[in-house]
Design a protein around this motif. Structure first.
Motif, PDB file in Angstrom:
ATOM      1  N   GLU A  17       0.843  -1.202   0.000  1.00 31.87           N
ATOM      2  CA  GLU A  17       0.000   0.000   0.000  1.00 31.87           C
ATOM      3  C   GLU A  17       0.882   1.257   0.000  1.00 31.87           C
ATOM      4  O   GLU A  17       0.607   2.229  -0.705  1.00 31.87           O
ATOM      5  CB  GLU A  17      -0.915   0.012   1.231  1.00 31.87           C
ATOM      6  CG  GLU A  17      -1.955  -1.102   1.251  1.00 31.87           C
ATOM      7  CD  GLU A  17      -3.167  -0.793   0.385  1.00 31.87           C
ATOM      8  OE1 GLU A  17      -3.129   0.199  -0.353  1.00 31.87           O
ATOM      9  OE2 GLU A  17      -4.136  -1.567   0.436  1.00 31.87           O
ATOM     10  N   GLU A  53      -4.618   5.245  -0.982  1.00 36.81           N
ATOM     11  CA  GLU A  53      -3.693   4.130  -0.749  1.00 36.81           C
ATOM     12  C   GLU A  53      -2.669   4.463   0.344  1.00 36.81           C
ATOM     13  O   GLU A  53      -2.286   3.606   1.133  1.00 36.81           O
ATOM     14  CB  GLU A  53      -2.964   3.748  -2.050  1.00 36.81           C
ATOM     15  CG  GLU A  53      -3.853   3.338  -3.219  1.00 36.81           C
ATOM     16  CD  GLU A  53      -4.587   2.018  -3.034  1.00 36.81           C
ATOM     17  OE1 GLU A  53      -4.770   1.569  -1.888  1.00 36.81           O
ATOM     18  OE2 GLU A  53      -5.000   1.429  -4.049  1.00 36.81           O
ATOM     19  N   HIS A  99      -4.217   3.640   3.499  1.00 38.21           N
ATOM     20  CA  HIS A  99      -4.291   2.187   3.743  1.00 38.21           C
ATOM     21  C   HIS A  99      -2.980   1.708   4.362  1.00 38.21           C
ATOM     22  O   HIS A  99      -2.971   0.928   5.308  1.00 38.21           O
ATOM     23  CB  HIS A  99      -4.537   1.420   2.441  1.00 38.21           C
ATOM     24  CG  HIS A  99      -5.863   1.700   1.817  1.00 38.21           C
ATOM     25  ND1 HIS A  99      -6.196   1.254   0.562  1.00 38.21           N
ATOM     26  CD2 HIS A  99      -6.940   2.384   2.277  1.00 38.21           C
ATOM     27  CE1 HIS A  99      -7.429   1.648   0.268  1.00 38.21           C
ATOM     28  NE2 HIS A  99      -7.897   2.333   1.292  1.00 38.21           N
ATOM     29  N   GLU A 115     -10.990  -0.355  -2.081  1.00 37.93           N
ATOM     30  CA  GLU A 115     -10.403  -1.168  -3.165  1.00 37.93           C
ATOM     31  C   GLU A 115     -11.449  -1.525  -4.220  1.00 37.93           C
ATOM     32  O   GLU A 115     -11.139  -1.628  -5.402  1.00 37.93           O
ATOM     33  CB  GLU A 115      -9.757  -2.452  -2.623  1.00 37.93           C
ATOM     34  CG  GLU A 115      -8.763  -2.276  -1.482  1.00 37.93           C
ATOM     35  CD  GLU A 115      -7.538  -1.437  -1.814  1.00 37.93           C
ATOM     36  OE1 GLU A 115      -7.485  -0.832  -2.894  1.00 37.93           O
ATOM     37  OE2 GLU A 115      -6.630  -1.381  -0.956  1.00 37.93           O
TER      38      GLU A 115
HETATM   39 FE   LIG Z   1      -5.181  -0.021  -0.908  1.00 35.86          FE
END
Ligand SMILES: [Fe+2]
Ligand SMILES: [Fe+2]
Length: 324
Positions: A51, A83, A86, A191
């Motif tokens: 990520e 991202e 994440h 996602e």
């Molecule tokens: Fe992700």
């Protein structure tokens, strides 16, 4: 002459709603209260690294013709932000669980300055060079490709996102940790949107161009590597694939679902990228006991779907010498 392209994705809505993943429902004090297996921890480290690596993938993307498409660059601007969070979410989770080796720098109030693990990311990127199999495509194909080139990147992104979200579902199947489930459920929602964008972009490009269909099929078959390859060694990718998907019938079905979803797109019928990779990983284990932390080749079990692959064990040692 080219037909108008319909992209089945509401980009305007995505851009307006893009935000940092919401982790307010997680009870962080409860995170150390439930056990994680060595395999679960391996997955979380892998996921955190991948990520956080997204921005390097973005660098590779923006070096191509994709950068001239304002729809795509608008999406990428929000996507890379999501991202990043994440990666931070997985980092926070591991730290709350007590896996912070060595300790990160702290601010006077005890919090960790952002971004977390700066030395770890720097070292990864110095080691990295070309980000993944896709990184060599521009060199290989040069200026031969014009607008069909973007189809490759959009399809590559679609497979990455779908594999990522399926991997998170697989980790939820393998690990009962209730707070981790909350985290993964929220990340999976992001996602899914990412996958929907890449799939819609790829589909539109594949529908309108026979060259794109042939090109994308060729590139996926010849160059595709699982998400994380390049950042992670082959053994680490194999360990993750076997832990998440090589544990029986359910894991096998999950990766077949990915292959089926890819196969539904124009020109990509019959591709079995994920299942082929898992079979190759199992073959490597069969040929080299101990590879990927698997002492005995689990292939017969995997084929019939009863039982569990042992959690990769070499990660316990790797964690102890990790240079964060
Ligand atoms: Fe992700
Ligand atoms: Fe994503």
């Amino acid at each position: 002459m080219s037909k108008p392209t319909t992209v089945e994705f509401d980009l305007d809505r995505y851009l307006r709603n893009s935000k940092k993943v919401d982790l307010s429902g997680i009870d962080w004090d409860q995170v150390p209260g439930y056990p994680l297996s060595t395999g679960d921890v391996m997955c979380l480290h892998y996921m955190m690294d991948i990520e956080t690596h997204t921005v390097i993938y973005l660098r590779d993307l923006l070096a191509t013709r994709v950068a001239v498409d304002p729809q795509i660059t608008a999406f990428l601007s929000c996507w890379v932000y999501e991202e990043l969070w994440h990666g931070e979410a997985f980092s926070d989770f591991l730290r709350s669980y007590g896996l912070e080796v060595p300790a990160e720098p702290k601010l006077p109030d005890g919090s960790t300055p952002m971004p977390t693990h700066p030395n770890r990311w720097r070292n990864l990127r110095v080691r990295l060079g070309v980000g993944n199999g896709l990184g060599i495509v521009p060199t290989m194909l040069g200026s031969m490709m014009t607008r069909d080139f973007a189809a490759i990147h959009m399809m590559w992104g679609a497979v990455n996102e779908l594999t990522t979200l399926t991997g998170y579902h697989a980790l939820m199947r393998r690990c009962d940790h209730p707070e981790l489930h909350k985290l993964l459920r929220n990340v999976i929602q992001d996602e899914r949107r990412h996958f929907a964008f890449y799939r819609a972009q790829a589909k539109a490009r594949l529908q309108r161009s026979r060259t794109a269909r042939r090109l994308v099929r060729y590139v996926l078959r010849a160059l595709w590597t699982p998400v994380g390859a390049g950042v992670k060694s082959e053994e680490e990718v194999d360990a993750l694939a076997i832990y998440l998907f090589g544990d029986g019938r359910e894991g096998r079905e999950q990766i077949r679902d990915i292959d089926r979803t890819v196969s539904e797109l124009p020109g990509l019928g019959g591709l079995t990228l994920l299942e082929d990779y898992l079979d190759d990983a199992l073959e490597r284990v069969a040929g080299r006991p101990g590879w990927a932390g698997v002492a005995h080749a689990p292939a017969p079990v995997l084929a019939s779907g009863n039982g569990n692959a042992p959690a990769p064990a070499h990660w316990a040692k790797a964690g102890a010498v990790r240079e964060d």
